[in-house]
Design a protein around this motif. Structure first.
Motif, short mmCIF file in Angstrom:
data_model
loop_
_atom_site.label_atom_id
_atom_site.label_comp_id
_atom_site.label_asym_id
_atom_site.label_seq_id
_atom_site.Cartn_x
_atom_site.Cartn_y
_atom_site.Cartn_z
N TYR A 160 0.80 -1.22 0.00
CA TYR A 160 0.00 0.00 0.00
C TYR A 160 0.83 1.27 0.00
CZ TYR A 160 -3.97 -2.98 0.86
OH TYR A 160 -4.93 -3.94 0.74
N GLN A 161 2.13 1.15 -0.16
CA GLN A 161 3.00 2.32 -0.08
C GLN A 161 2.67 3.37 -1.13
OE1 GLN A 161 7.11 1.36 -0.12
NE2 GLN A 161 7.70 3.26 0.85
N GLY A 162 2.45 2.97 -2.35
CA GLY A 162 2.22 3.96 -3.39
C GLY A 162 0.81 3.98 -3.93
N SER A 163 0.02 2.96 -3.63
CA SER A 163 -1.28 2.85 -4.28
C SER A 163 -2.43 3.47 -3.48
CB SER A 163 -1.60 1.38 -4.56
OG SER A 163 -1.70 0.68 -3.34
N ALA A 164 -2.23 3.78 -2.24
CA ALA A 164 -3.32 4.34 -1.43
C ALA A 164 -2.75 5.41 -0.52
CB ALA A 164 -3.98 3.24 -0.61
N ASN A 165 -3.64 6.19 0.03
CA ASN A 165 -3.21 7.24 0.95
C ASN A 165 -3.19 6.74 2.39
OD1 ASN A 165 -2.94 9.06 -1.12
ND2 ASN A 165 -5.06 9.73 -0.98
N ILE A 166 -2.59 5.58 2.58
CA ILE A 166 -2.52 4.99 3.91
C ILE A 166 -1.12 5.26 4.47
CG2 ILE A 166 -2.62 2.84 5.22
CD1 ILE A 166 -4.44 1.72 3.06
N PRO A 167 -1.05 5.88 5.64
CA PRO A 167 0.27 6.07 6.25
C PRO A 167 0.92 4.71 6.53
CG PRO A 167 -1.39 7.43 7.34
CD PRO A 167 -2.12 6.52 6.40
N PRO A 168 2.22 4.61 6.35
CA PRO A 168 2.90 3.32 6.52
C PRO A 168 2.68 2.68 7.89
CG PRO A 168 4.37 4.88 5.47
CD PRO A 168 3.14 5.64 5.86
N VAL A 169 2.62 3.49 8.92
CA VAL A 169 2.43 2.91 10.25
C VAL A 169 1.06 2.27 10.38
CG1 VAL A 169 1.48 4.79 11.68
CG2 VAL A 169 3.23 3.33 12.60
N LEU A 170 0.04 2.86 9.79
CA LEU A 170 -1.30 2.27 9.83
C LEU A 170 -1.35 1.01 8.97
CD1 LEU A 170 -3.71 5.33 9.74
CD2 LEU A 170 -2.91 4.02 11.70
N ALA A 171 -0.67 1.02 7.83
CA ALA A 171 -0.63 -0.17 6.99
C ALA A 171 0.07 -1.31 7.74
CB ALA A 171 0.09 0.13 5.68
N PHE A 172 1.16 -1.00 8.43
CA PHE A 172 1.86 -2.03 9.20
C PHE A 172 0.98 -2.58 10.32
CE2 PHE A 172 4.42 -3.47 12.75
CZ PHE A 172 5.24 -4.39 12.13
N LEU A 173 0.34 -1.70 11.07
CA LEU A 173 -0.52 -2.16 12.17
C LEU A 173 -1.71 -2.96 11.66
CD1 LEU A 173 -0.46 0.92 14.56
CD2 LEU A 173 0.63 -1.31 14.90
N ASN A 174 -2.25 -2.60 10.50
CA ASN A 174 -3.34 -3.38 9.92
C ASN A 174 -2.88 -4.78 9.55
OD1 ASN A 174 -5.57 -1.66 10.07
ND2 ASN A 174 -4.86 -0.51 8.30
N GLY A 175 -1.72 -4.89 8.95
CA GLY A 175 -1.18 -6.21 8.60
C GLY A 175 -0.83 -7.02 9.83
N PHE A 176 -0.21 -6.38 10.80
CA PHE A 176 0.15 -7.04 12.05
C PHE A 176 -1.10 -7.56 12.75
CE2 PHE A 176 1.46 -7.05 16.55
CZ PHE A 176 2.63 -7.79 16.46
N GLY A 177 -2.13 -6.75 12.77
CA GLY A 177 -3.39 -7.16 13.41
C GLY A 177 -4.11 -8.24 12.62
N ALA A 178 -4.03 -8.17 11.30
CA ALA A 178 -4.71 -9.18 10.48
C ALA A 178 -4.14 -10.57 10.73
CB ALA A 178 -4.57 -8.82 9.00
#
Length: 92
Positions: A56-74
């Protein structure tokens, strides 16, 4: 997707992490077993978190920390669900 909804989803994922990590010792036979399971979940969560950041680094407006926490939680959601079922007494 709005950043507010992403943040709310991230809070739900972090809740799954907290619940799973909290409930693991009550379903383990020893402290060694509970720490092994915790470590496995953390390692898998970190891996999924890094994949989420790179995806999600370049394709969405998701901050990297939120993307990491979403994956970690998933990575913790299935374990949290199983532990919740076991806590209810529906699973042996």
């Amino acid at each position: 997707m709005s950043i507010v909804w992403i943040f709310i989803w991230t809070l739900a994922m972090v809740g799954a992490v907290v619940y799973a990590q909290y409930r693991i010792p009550s379903h383990s036979t020893s402290t060694t077993q509970s720490w092994i399971v915790r470590l496995m979940l953390v390692v898998i969560g970190v891996g999924v978190g890094f994949v989420s950041v790179s995806r999600y680094q370049g394709s969405a407006n998701i901050p990297p920390v939120l993307a990491f926490l979403n994956g970690f939680g998933a990575a913790h959601v299935p374990a949290a669900f199983i532990l919740w079922l076991k806590g209810r007494g529906n699973v042996p």
